[in-house]
Design a protein around this motif. Structure first.
Motif, PDB file in Angstrom:
ATOM      1  N   LEU A  14      19.238  80.152  53.979  1.00  0.00           N
ATOM      2  CA  LEU A  14      18.825  79.128  53.018  1.00  0.00           C
ATOM      3  C   LEU A  14      19.186  77.728  53.520  1.00  0.00           C
ATOM      4  N   SER A  15      20.331  77.591  54.154  1.00  0.00           N
ATOM      5  CA  SER A  15      20.738  76.294  54.705  1.00  0.00           C
ATOM      6  C   SER A  15      19.764  75.828  55.780  1.00  0.00           C
ATOM      7  N   THR A  16      19.328  76.752  56.616  1.00  0.00           N
ATOM      8  CA  THR A  16      18.362  76.422  57.663  1.00  0.00           C
ATOM      9  C   THR A  16      17.042  75.969  57.049  1.00  0.00           C
ATOM     10  N   GLU A  17      16.573  76.698  56.052  1.00  0.00           N
ATOM     11  CA  GLU A  17      15.319  76.333  55.397  1.00  0.00           C
ATOM     12  C   GLU A  17      15.442  74.996  54.665  1.00  0.00           C
ATOM     13  N   PHE A  18      16.598  74.759  54.054  1.00  0.00           N
ATOM     14  CA  PHE A  18      16.809  73.500  53.346  1.00  0.00           C
ATOM     15  C   PHE A  18      16.855  72.335  54.336  1.00  0.00           C
ATOM     16  N   ALA A  19      17.445  72.547  55.499  1.00  0.00           N
ATOM     17  CA  ALA A  19      17.473  71.502  56.527  1.00  0.00           C
ATOM     18  C   ALA A  19      16.048  71.149  56.961  1.00  0.00           C
ATOM     19  N   LYS A  20      15.195  72.151  57.109  1.00  0.00           N
ATOM     20  CA  LYS A  20      13.789  71.899  57.447  1.00  0.00           C
ATOM     21  C   LYS A  20      13.121  71.100  56.325  1.00  0.00           C
ATOM     22  N   TYR A  21      13.421  71.470  55.092  1.00  0.00           N
ATOM     23  CA  TYR A  21      12.856  70.769  53.937  1.00  0.00           C
ATOM     24  C   TYR A  21      13.279  69.302  53.936  1.00  0.00           C
ATOM     25  N   LEU A  22      14.543  69.054  54.245  1.00  0.00           N
ATOM     26  CA  LEU A  22      15.034  67.676  54.278  1.00  0.00           C
ATOM     27  C   LEU A  22      14.394  66.865  55.401  1.00  0.00           C
ATOM     28  N   LEU A  23      14.095  67.512  56.513  1.00  0.00           N
ATOM     29  CA  LEU A  23      13.407  66.807  57.599  1.00  0.00           C
ATOM     30  C   LEU A  23      12.035  66.327  57.143  1.00  0.00           C
ATOM     31  N   ASP A  24      11.389  67.111  56.297  1.00  0.00           N
ATOM     32  CA  ASP A  24      10.076  66.732  55.762  1.00  0.00           C
ATOM     33  C   ASP A  24      10.188  65.770  54.582  1.00  0.00           C
ATOM     34  N   ASN A  25      11.384  65.646  53.994  1.00  0.00           N
ATOM     35  CA  ASN A  25      11.609  64.806  52.814  1.00  0.00           C
ATOM     36  C   ASN A  25      12.864  63.952  53.010  1.00  0.00           C
ATOM     37  N   PRO A  26      12.831  63.014  53.961  1.00  0.00           N
ATOM     38  CA  PRO A  26      14.044  62.257  54.303  1.00  0.00           C
ATOM     39  C   PRO A  26      14.606  61.420  53.157  1.00  0.00           C
ATOM     40  N   LYS A  27      13.775  60.976  52.225  1.00  0.00           N
ATOM     41  CA  LYS A  27      14.288  60.180  51.103  1.00  0.00           C
ATOM     42  C   LYS A  27      15.187  61.017  50.203  1.00  0.00           C
ATOM     43  N   LEU A  28      14.922  62.305  50.130  1.00  0.00           N
ATOM     44  CA  LEU A  28      15.768  63.198  49.346  1.00  0.00           C
ATOM     45  C   LEU A  28      17.137  63.347  49.998  1.00  0.00           C
ATOM     46  N   GLU A  29      17.135  63.425  51.306  1.00  0.00           N
ATOM     47  CA  GLU A  29      18.398  63.557  52.038  1.00  0.00           C
ATOM     48  C   GLU A  29      19.314  62.367  51.778  1.00  0.00           C
ATOM     49  N   GLU A  30      18.733  61.178  51.653  1.00  0.00           N
ATOM     50  CA  GLU A  30      19.528  59.968  51.418  1.00  0.00           C
ATOM     51  C   GLU A  30      20.280  60.019  50.088  1.00  0.00           C
ATOM     52  N   LYS A  31      19.809  60.821  49.151  1.00  0.00           N
ATOM     53  CA  LYS A  31      20.440  60.911  47.831  1.00  0.00           C
ATOM     54  C   LYS A  31      21.655  61.839  47.814  1.00  0.00           C
ATOM     55  N   ILE A  32      21.813  62.646  48.846  1.00  0.00           N
ATOM     56  CA  ILE A  32      22.911  63.617  48.884  1.00  0.00           C
ATOM     57  C   ILE A  32      24.152  62.933  49.443  1.00  0.00           C
ATOM     58  N   PRO A  33      25.236  62.885  48.661  1.00  0.00           N
ATOM     59  CA  PRO A  33      26.473  62.262  49.157  1.00  0.00           C
ATOM     60  C   PRO A  33      26.976  62.966  50.421  1.00  0.00           C
ATOM     61  N   LEU A  34      27.569  62.200  51.315  1.00  0.00           N
ATOM     62  CA  LEU A  34      28.029  62.719  52.595  1.00  0.00           C
ATOM     63  C   LEU A  34      28.991  63.904  52.450  1.00  0.00           C
ATOM     64  N   GLU A  35      29.894  63.844  51.501  1.00  0.00           N
ATOM     65  CA  GLU A  35      30.908  64.893  51.346  1.00  0.00           C
ATOM     66  C   GLU A  35      30.458  66.018  50.407  1.00  0.00           C
ATOM     67  N   ALA A  36      29.208  65.988  49.987  1.00  0.00           N
ATOM     68  CA  ALA A  36      28.742  66.946  48.985  1.00  0.00           C
ATOM     69  C   ALA A  36      28.705  68.368  49.526  1.00  0.00           C
ATOM     70  N   VAL A  37      28.936  69.294  48.624  1.00  0.00           N
ATOM     71  CA  VAL A  37      28.761  70.708  48.904  1.00  0.00           C
ATOM     72  C   VAL A  37      27.414  71.096  48.309  1.00  0.00           C
ATOM     73  N   VAL A  38      26.526  71.598  49.155  1.00  0.00           N
ATOM     74  CA  VAL A  38      25.198  72.026  48.707  1.00  0.00           C
ATOM     75  C   VAL A  38      25.287  73.505  48.357  1.00  0.00           C
ATOM     76  N   VAL A  39      24.881  73.819  47.129  1.00  0.00           N
ATOM     77  CA  VAL A  39      24.985  75.176  46.607  1.00  0.00           C
ATOM     78  C   VAL A  39      23.596  75.667  46.230  1.00  0.00           C
ATOM     79  N   PHE A  40      23.235  76.841  46.715  1.00  0.00           N
ATOM     80  CA  PHE A  40      21.923  77.413  46.414  1.00  0.00           C
ATOM     81  C   PHE A  40      22.009  78.328  45.200  1.00  0.00           C
ATOM     82  N   ILE A  41      21.154  78.038  44.238  1.00  0.00           N
ATOM     83  CA  ILE A  41      21.019  78.860  43.038  1.00  0.00           C
ATOM     84  C   ILE A  41      19.688  79.587  43.197  1.00  0.00           C
ATOM     85  N   ASP A  42      19.756  80.836  43.609  1.00  0.00           N
ATOM     86  CA  ASP A  42      18.554  81.625  43.886  1.00  0.00           C
ATOM     87  C   ASP A  42      18.265  82.507  42.680  1.00  0.00           C
ATOM     88  N   GLU A  43      17.214  82.165  41.961  1.00  0.00           N
ATOM     89  CA  GLU A  43      16.869  82.892  40.746  1.00  0.00           C
ATOM     90  C   GLU A  43      16.478  84.347  41.027  1.00  0.00           C
TER      91      GLU A  43
END
Length: 89
Positions: free
Chosen positions: A12-41
């Motif tokens: 999921l981290s790999t796929e999310f990194a690809k997503y962020l490459l396609d959506n760089p403005k979204l990446e800018e909103k994530i704080p540097l020290e943030a923990v990214v947590v996947f909620i998979d329904e």
């Protein structure tokens, strides 16, 4: 730790990194020290595991970013019009 859950988080981290490459403005909103947590329904066990990790990080004062997903789409090939040639021995 459950190796299967860890491997799914890596995927999921790999796929999310690809997503962020396609959506760089979204990446800018994530704080540097943030923990990214996947909620998979589609995977309650993974969600429980990740929420417990997030709670531990939250108590340490780290910002949490939840990424809610419905699951993963099947992988598709990147081959363009492959043609198989069968050669007898």
């Amino acid at each position: 730790m459950n190796k299967e859950l860890i491997n799914k988080n890596i995927e999921l981290s790999t796929e999310f990194a690809k997503y962020l490459l396609d959506n760089p403005k979204l990446e800018e909103k994530i704080p540097l020290e943030a923990v990214v947590v996947f909620i998979d329904e589609s995977d309650p066990a993974l969600t429980r595991y990740n929420l417990s990790l997030a709670e531990k990080s939250r108590k340490e004062g780290r910002p949490i970013v939840r990424v809610r997903i419905k699951g993963l789409a099947p992988e598709t090939t990147r081959l363009l019009k492959p043609k198989l040639e069968f050669v007898s021995a």
